[in-house]
Design an enzyme around this catalytic site. Structure first.
Site: not given
Ligand code: NAD
Length: 498
Positions: A176-177, A226, A281, A383
C-alpha cells in the site's frame, strides 16, 4: 493529489470499503495520493471474476499465452521512463534504480515466453504391459501474490508472469506504500492481449491479506516481505490447505579476505550497502574484513566514500540514493543507530543529522558506517533496512564463516578474494541461499531461481526459474492402458489374463 483504486475485470475500479491509506512522496513528506483498502467483499468479487475466466485461459494453447508476454515485454520497454518515474515518485529511489527494478521483472517475463517448452510433460511408454504413464502439469487455478514496497515492479512480475503463463488467474495485493506501478502493469498486460479478469490488482492492508488467505478458491499464495509476516502468511496458508512460498527479511554479509582487491570490495560495498538507501533484501549490511590490517584499510577506504554519498530526491539524476520510504521507517532506522552507539559500536560515519535543503520534511537518512560491531548488538541481529553498514572484524576465515552461518537470516552472502580454494570452500559450506564470489548482490537471473534459507524463506520452491513453473502448477499422473481387440480381430476362445 490522486486516488488509487483496484484493477478488477480488466479495468480500474474505485474502492468501495470506505477505508484508504495515505501514499507519501518520501522526498517531501507530502501525502500525494490515497489508496483504497479492499474489504473482504472486494477480494471476493475479484476472485469470482477470475474464477469465471480462468478455465478458458488455461485452455488457451501455451504459445498464445507466450505471445501476450512477448507483447508485454515490448510495452514495458516502450513505457520504461514513465513507469520508472511513477515508481520513484512513490518509493523514493532514483529513476535509474527504478529502471533496474522494472528490468529485473521484465527478464522474468522474457523467461516465461518459453512456457510452451517449460510446461512440457513426462511420458513413459510401456511402463507395464500395454501401459503408458505420463505426468502433466496443470495450473493451480487462482494464485495470489502479496508484495513488499521495496520492489513494486520486479516482485509483482516475478509472481504474476509465471503464474499467468502457466494458465492461472492471479490476484495481486501490492504494498500500500507504492501501489501505482502494479496497476499500470496490469493495464499494460491487457494492452498486450491478456483477457480481462486474469490479472487483478486489489489494494489493501492486513485485512485484504487475511481475506486472500481465507478464500477457498485461491490455491497458491506467494508472499515477499518481512519475516514475521512471511511466517504468519505461510502458517495460515498451510492451515487453510493452500500451497505457499513466503520470502522474508535478510542480513547479508560480505567476507573480505586479506588477498581481496580492496578498491573493488569497497566499491561493491558502497553500491550494495547504500544503493536504494539500503532498502533491498539483497543489500549487504555487514562487512567482515579478515585481520586487523584488512579491516583498517577497508575502513580508511570506506569512510570518505560514505561521507561523500550524494543523497537526493528521485528528480536528482546524479543522486546515489534517495530517502527511505516512510517517516516510521526513518524513525526505526535512527532508533537502531542510537542503540548501536549505546551498545558500544563505533559510528565512524554519522549520517543521522543529514538534512537536504528544500526537502527538510523528506525521509532522508545520511549514510552511516559502524566499525567494531559485535554479534550480540541489536544492529547486528536486526535487519535495519536503511543506509547503514556494519563492520564486524574477524580474526580468520573460520571466524568470519561462522558469522553468517549462525545468523538467523540466510538470504544472500558474498566473499571477496583472489583465492579460488577459499571461494570454493565458502560456497560449499555456507548455509545461505544465494552466494556471490566477488559479486556483491548475487541475485540469480530469471532462468535460475531466487530464494534464501533459514528465516529468509518459508516453503520449498523458489521464485522464478523452473521452480516457479512447479509452484504455479500441480502434477497429474495418468496411467493408461487400452485393451487390445479391434486390430486383432474377433477372439473365439474364453478370455483369460494372458
Ligand atoms: P511488510 O512485511 O511490512 O509488507 C509486505 C506485505 O505484507 C505488504 O503487501 C503488506 O501490505 C502486507 N502486510 C503488512 N503487514 C501485514 C500483516 N500484519 N498481516 C498480513 N499482511 C501484512 O514488508 P515491507 O516493509 O513492505 O518490505 C520490506 C521487507 O521485505 C524487508 O524485510 C525485506 O527484506 C523483505 N523483502 C524480502 C525479499 C526476499 O525475496 N526475501 C525481497 C524483497 C523484500
Amino acid at each position: 493529489m490522486y486516488e488509487i483504486g483496484h484493477f478488477i475485470g480488466g479495468k480500474r475500479v474505485a474502492g468501495s470499503s470506505g477505508r484508504t491509506a495515505n501514499v507519501f512522496n518520501p522526498a517531501t513528506g507530502e501525502v500525494q495520493a490515497k489508496v483504497a483498502l479492499a474489504s473482504d467483499a472486494e477480494i471476493h468479487a475479484a476472485v469470482e471474476n477470475a474464477k469465471a475466466i480462468q478455465p478458458a485461459w488455461a485452455a488457451t494453447n501455451p504459445q498464445r499465452r507466450a505471445r501476450v508476454f512477448m507483447k508485454f515485454v515490448d510495452l514495458l520497454n516502450q513505457n520504461m521512463q514513465e513507469l520508472a518515474e511513477m515508481l520513484s515518485r512513490e518509493h523514493g529511489k532514483t529513476v535509474e534504480d527504478s529502471k533496474g527494478d522494472i528490468v529485473r521483472g521484465l527478464e522474468v517475463c522474457e523467461f516465461v515466453i518459453g512456457i510452451p517448452h517449460l510446461s512440457k510433460s513426462e511420458f513413459t511408454e510401456g511402463a507395464g504391459p500395454g501401459i503408458d504413464m505420463y505426468s502433466i502439469r496443470q495450473p493451480v487455478g487462482i494464485g495470489a501474490g502479496i508484495t513488499p514496497f521495496n520492489f513494486p515492479a520486479m516482485i509483482p512480475m516475478w509472481m504474476f508472469a509465471p503464474a499467468i503463463a502457466c494458465g492461472n488467474a492471479f490476484i495481486l495485493k501490492p504494498s500500500e506504500r507504492d501501489p501505482s506501478v502494479p496497476i499500470r502493469l496490469a493495464e499494460l498486460m491487457i494492452e498486450a492481449g491478456l483477457p480481462a479478469g486474469i490479472l487483478n490488482v486489489v489494494n489493501g492492508d492486513k485485512s485484504a491479506v487475511d481475506a486472500i488467505l481465507a478464500d477457498p478458491d485461491i490455491g497458491a499464495v506467494s508472499f515477499v516481505g518481512s519475516t514475521p509476516i512471511a511466517r504468519y502468511v505461510y502458517g495460515t496458508a498451510a492451515t487453510n490447505g493452500k500451497r505457499a512460498q513466503c520470502f522474508g527479511g535478510a542480513k547479508n554479509h560480505m567476507i573480505i579476505m586479506p588477498d581481496a582487491d580492496l578498491d573493488q570490495a569497497a566499491n561493491a560495498l558502497m553500491g550494495a550497502g547504500y544503493g536504494s538507501a539500503g532498502e533491498r533484501c539483497m543489500a549487504i549490511s555487514v562487512a567482515v574484513p579478515i585481520g586487523e590490517e584488512t579491516a583498517n584499510r577497508l575502513i580508511d577506504k570506506l569512510t570518505p566514500m560514505v561521507e561523500s554519498l550524494r543523497i537526493g530526491p528521485y528528480t536528482d539524476d546524479k543522486a546515489d540514493m534517495g530517502p527511505v520510504v516512510t517517516k516510521e521507517a526513518r524513525e526505526r532506522i535512527l532508533g537502531l543507530i542510537e542503540k548501536g552507539v549505546e551498545q558500544g559500536a563505533n559510528l565512524a560515519v554519522d549520517g543521522r543529522d543529514f538534512k537536504l535543503q528544500g526537502y527538510e520534511d523528506g525521509y532522508f537518512v545520511g549514510g552511516c558506517l559502524f566499525d567494531n560491531v559485535t554479534p550480540d548488538m541489536d544492529i547486528y541481529k536486526t535487519e535495519i533496512f536503511g543506509p547503514v553498514l556494519s563492520v564486524v572484524r574477524a580474526k580468520n576465515y573460520e571466524e568470519a564463516l561462522e558469522l553468517p552461518m549462525k545468523h538467523e537470516y540466510g538470504n544472500g552472502v558474498a566473499i571477496y578474494t583472489r583465492d579460488g580454494d577459499a571461494a570454493r570452500d565458502f560456497a560449499s559450506r555456507i548455509n545461505i541461499g544465494m552466494v556471490g564470489v566477488n559479486v556483491p548482490i548475487p541475485v540469480p537471473l530469471a532462468y535460475h531461481s531466487f530464494g534464501g534459507w533459514k528465516s529468509s524463506s518459508f516453503g520449498d520452491l523458489n521464485q522464478h526459474g523452473t521452480d516457479s513453473i512447479k509452484f504455479w502448477t500441480r502434477t497429474k499422473t495418468v496411467t493408461s492402458r487400452w485393451p487390445s481387440g479391434i486390430k486383432d480381430g474377433a477372439e473365439y476362445i474364453m478370455p483369460t489374463m494372458k
